[in-house]
Design a protein around this motif. Structure first.
Motif, PDB file in Angstrom:
ATOM      1  N   MET A   1       0.820  -1.206   0.000  1.00  0.00           N
ATOM      2  CA  MET A   1       0.000   0.000   0.000  1.00  0.00           C
ATOM      3  C   MET A   1       0.861   1.267   0.000  1.00  0.00           C
ATOM      4  O   MET A   1       0.669   2.185  -0.796  1.00  0.00           O
ATOM      5  N   LEU A   2       1.846   1.308   0.925  1.00  0.00           N
ATOM      6  CA  LEU A   2       2.739   2.466   0.994  1.00  0.00           C
ATOM      7  C   LEU A   2       3.555   2.600  -0.285  1.00  0.00           C
ATOM      8  O   LEU A   2       3.813   3.710  -0.759  1.00  0.00           O
ATOM      9  N   GLY A   3       3.959   1.438  -0.830  1.00  0.00           N
ATOM     10  CA  GLY A   3       4.721   1.459  -2.071  1.00  0.00           C
ATOM     11  C   GLY A   3       3.921   2.059  -3.213  1.00  0.00           C
ATOM     12  O   GLY A   3       4.445   2.851  -4.019  1.00  0.00           O
ATOM     13  N   THR A   4       2.641   1.695  -3.288  1.00  0.00           N
ATOM     14  CA  THR A   4       1.765   2.249  -4.326  1.00  0.00           C
ATOM     15  C   THR A   4       1.608   3.752  -4.152  1.00  0.00           C
ATOM     16  O   THR A   4       1.665   4.520  -5.118  1.00  0.00           O
ATOM     17  N   MET A   5       1.394   4.188  -2.899  1.00  0.00           N
ATOM     18  CA  MET A   5       1.271   5.621  -2.621  1.00  0.00           C
ATOM     19  C   MET A   5       2.538   6.376  -3.033  1.00  0.00           C
ATOM     20  O   MET A   5       2.477   7.464  -3.607  1.00  0.00           O
ATOM     21  N   HIS A   6       3.687   5.765  -2.739  1.00  0.00           N
ATOM     22  CA  HIS A   6       4.967   6.403  -3.075  1.00  0.00           C
ATOM     23  C   HIS A   6       5.095   6.592  -4.586  1.00  0.00           C
ATOM     24  O   HIS A   6       5.512   7.662  -5.056  1.00  0.00           O
ATOM     25  N   ILE A   7       4.718   5.577  -5.349  1.00  0.00           N
ATOM     26  CA  ILE A   7       4.792   5.666  -6.813  1.00  0.00           C
ATOM     27  C   ILE A   7       3.834   6.749  -7.329  1.00  0.00           C
ATOM     28  O   ILE A   7       4.192   7.565  -8.190  1.00  0.00           O
ATOM     29  N   ILE A   8       2.623   6.766  -6.776  1.00  0.00           N
ATOM     30  CA  ILE A   8       1.643   7.789  -7.177  1.00  0.00           C
ATOM     31  C   ILE A   8       2.177   9.186  -6.868  1.00  0.00           C
ATOM     32  O   ILE A   8       2.058  10.113  -7.692  1.00  0.00           O
ATOM     33  N   ASN A   9       2.798   9.347  -5.706  1.00  0.00           N
ATOM     34  CA  ASN A   9       3.357  10.644  -5.325  1.00  0.00           C
ATOM     35  C   ASN A   9       4.428  11.103  -6.311  1.00  0.00           C
ATOM     36  O   ASN A   9       4.477  12.280  -6.704  1.00  0.00           O
ATOM     37  N   ARG A  10       5.300  10.167  -6.710  1.00  0.00           N
ATOM     38  CA  ARG A  10       6.378  10.515  -7.643  1.00  0.00           C
ATOM     39  C   ARG A  10       5.816  10.897  -9.014  1.00  0.00           C
ATOM     40  O   ARG A  10       6.272  11.866  -9.633  1.00  0.00           O
ATOM     41  N   VAL A  11       4.860  10.128  -9.483  1.00  0.00           N
ATOM     42  CA  VAL A  11       4.231  10.429 -10.776  1.00  0.00           C
ATOM     43  C   VAL A  11       3.524  11.775 -10.721  1.00  0.00           C
ATOM     44  O   VAL A  11       3.610  12.587 -11.646  1.00  0.00           O
ATOM     45  N   PHE A  12       2.827  12.024  -9.626  1.00  0.00           N
ATOM     46  CA  PHE A  12       2.096  13.276  -9.433  1.00  0.00           C
ATOM     47  C   PHE A  12       3.055  14.461  -9.512  1.00  0.00           C
ATOM     48  O   PHE A  12       2.780  15.458 -10.192  1.00  0.00           O
ATOM     49  N   SER A  13       4.180  14.352  -8.820  1.00  0.00           N
ATOM     50  CA  SER A  13       5.176  15.422  -8.806  1.00  0.00           C
ATOM     51  C   SER A  13       5.733  15.673 -10.205  1.00  0.00           C
ATOM     52  O   SER A  13       5.911  16.821 -10.627  1.00  0.00           O
ATOM     53  N   GLY A 173       1.361  11.448   4.269  1.00  0.00           N
ATOM     54  CA  GLY A 173       1.117  12.881   4.293  1.00  0.00           C
ATOM     55  C   GLY A 173       1.182  13.494   2.905  1.00  0.00           C
ATOM     56  O   GLY A 173       0.353  14.334   2.536  1.00  0.00           O
ATOM     57  N   THR A 174       2.166  13.060   2.123  1.00  0.00           N
ATOM     58  CA  THR A 174       2.299  13.566   0.756  1.00  0.00           C
ATOM     59  C   THR A 174       1.127  13.123  -0.106  1.00  0.00           C
ATOM     60  O   THR A 174       0.610  13.892  -0.929  1.00  0.00           O
TER      61      THR A 174
END
Length: 304
Positions: A1-13, A173-174
């Motif tokens: 779950m956290l890994g997916t969020m991290h990838i989404i955050n990077r793509v979003f940025s 948080g991000t």
């Protein structure tokens, strides 16, 4: 779950900042003690400092429609506040007094003389407090739709401190910040609050604000968290009573709440002059730049 969020955050940025609308290489930089502060300097003459609205989506790009005209007669400085635009976005607790110090130091170390200021929205309290703390740095002040004094005086609570703690967390948080501040929500703000004429909203303005809010991989979340937690609020009633500056308020007449907020300041300091611009809301200087400049020329005329 956290890994997916991290990838989404990077793509979003990446999506938010890929087009480089802000063009960080076009700025000068002031090495302040809490981070580099991006600013632009144009023109010659007595100085005017332009301070954008206090919002993670805002930057000195807010002044693009008026800074060229002002620079024909004045030296115009437009600044990106800490945590905004092309300035640094450190992970710290942002407070009202932090920005009071930033404005004070910028005027003393970069401008180097007493300056007029035009300030937008929720940044107005920083300028008023800076002027009250040091009467040698600021001359005339024009505020654009300043924040309601009652909401400005609200203090942090246990609940708001919890919000800050949650938003400061690395991945979750991000992710929450990205869900709250994105192209869709920014577009909604433009059409509901910023502009009177929804058809005048440009896609580029939305994308520029989107980019500004996601610089440095979304590190504007630290500022956003402190705003939502009320750490950047302050009761400024006492400082209003100390001011001897010529102070003006320009409001967008398209939102009745702007008139109510402006009248709160005038009730505390009757010398404040209020001017309205029809068919505008939060950003009259963006939506009706010619009318705004005309009012500034009148208000800042050398009648002293």
């Amino acid at each position: 779950m956290l890994g997916t969020m991290h990838i989404i955050n990077r793509v979003f940025s990446y999506i938010a900042t890929a087009d480089d609308y802000l063009n960080k290489d076009s700025y000068k930089y002031y090495n302040w003690r809490f981070g580099k502060i991006a600013y632009k300097k144009k023109g010659n003459g007595s100085p005017i400092l332009l301070v954008h609205n206090f919002n993670v989506c805002s930057s000195s790009d807010e002044w693009k429609n008026i800074e060229g005209e002002l620079s024909k007669t004045n030296t115009v400085y437009s600044i990106d506040l800490l945590g905004c635009g092309c300035s640094d976005h450190p992970a710290l607790t942002y407070t009202n007094f932090l920005y009071v110090q930033l404005i004070t130091d910028f005027i003393k170390h970069v401008i180097g003389e007493k300056t007029d200021i035009i300030v937008s929205g929720d940044s107005s309290s920083f300028v008023l407090m800076a002027s009250a703390n040091d009467e040698t740095i600021i001359n005339r002040i024009t505020m654009i739709n300043p924040q309601n004094l009652i909401s400005l005086a609200k203090v942090p609570t246990k609940r708001t401190k919890l919000i800050k703690h949650l938003l400061f967390t690395p991945v979750i948080g991000t992710f929450i910040y990205n869900m709250k501040i994105n192209k869709r929500t920014i577009s909604q703000d433009f059409k509901s609050s910023y502009y009177y004429d929804q058809n005048a909203v440009s896609e580029k303005d939305i994308l520029t604000c989107f980019e500004s809010s996601h610089k440095d991989r979304g590190r504007s979340k630290y500022l956003y968290a402190c705003q939502k937690s009320r750490y950047t609020n302050a009761n400024i009633l006492f400082c209003l009573s100390k001011l001897n500056n010529s102070i003006f308020i320009i409001i967008g007449n398209g939102n009745p709440e702007n008139t109510l907020s402006a009248s709160q300041y005038q009730n505390q300091l009757p010398s404040i002059e209020i001017v309205g611009i029809d068919n505008t809301k939060q950003l009259p200087h963006v939506e009706k730049p010619d009318e705004f400049i005309e009012q500034i020329r009148i208000l800042f005329s050398d009648e002293e």
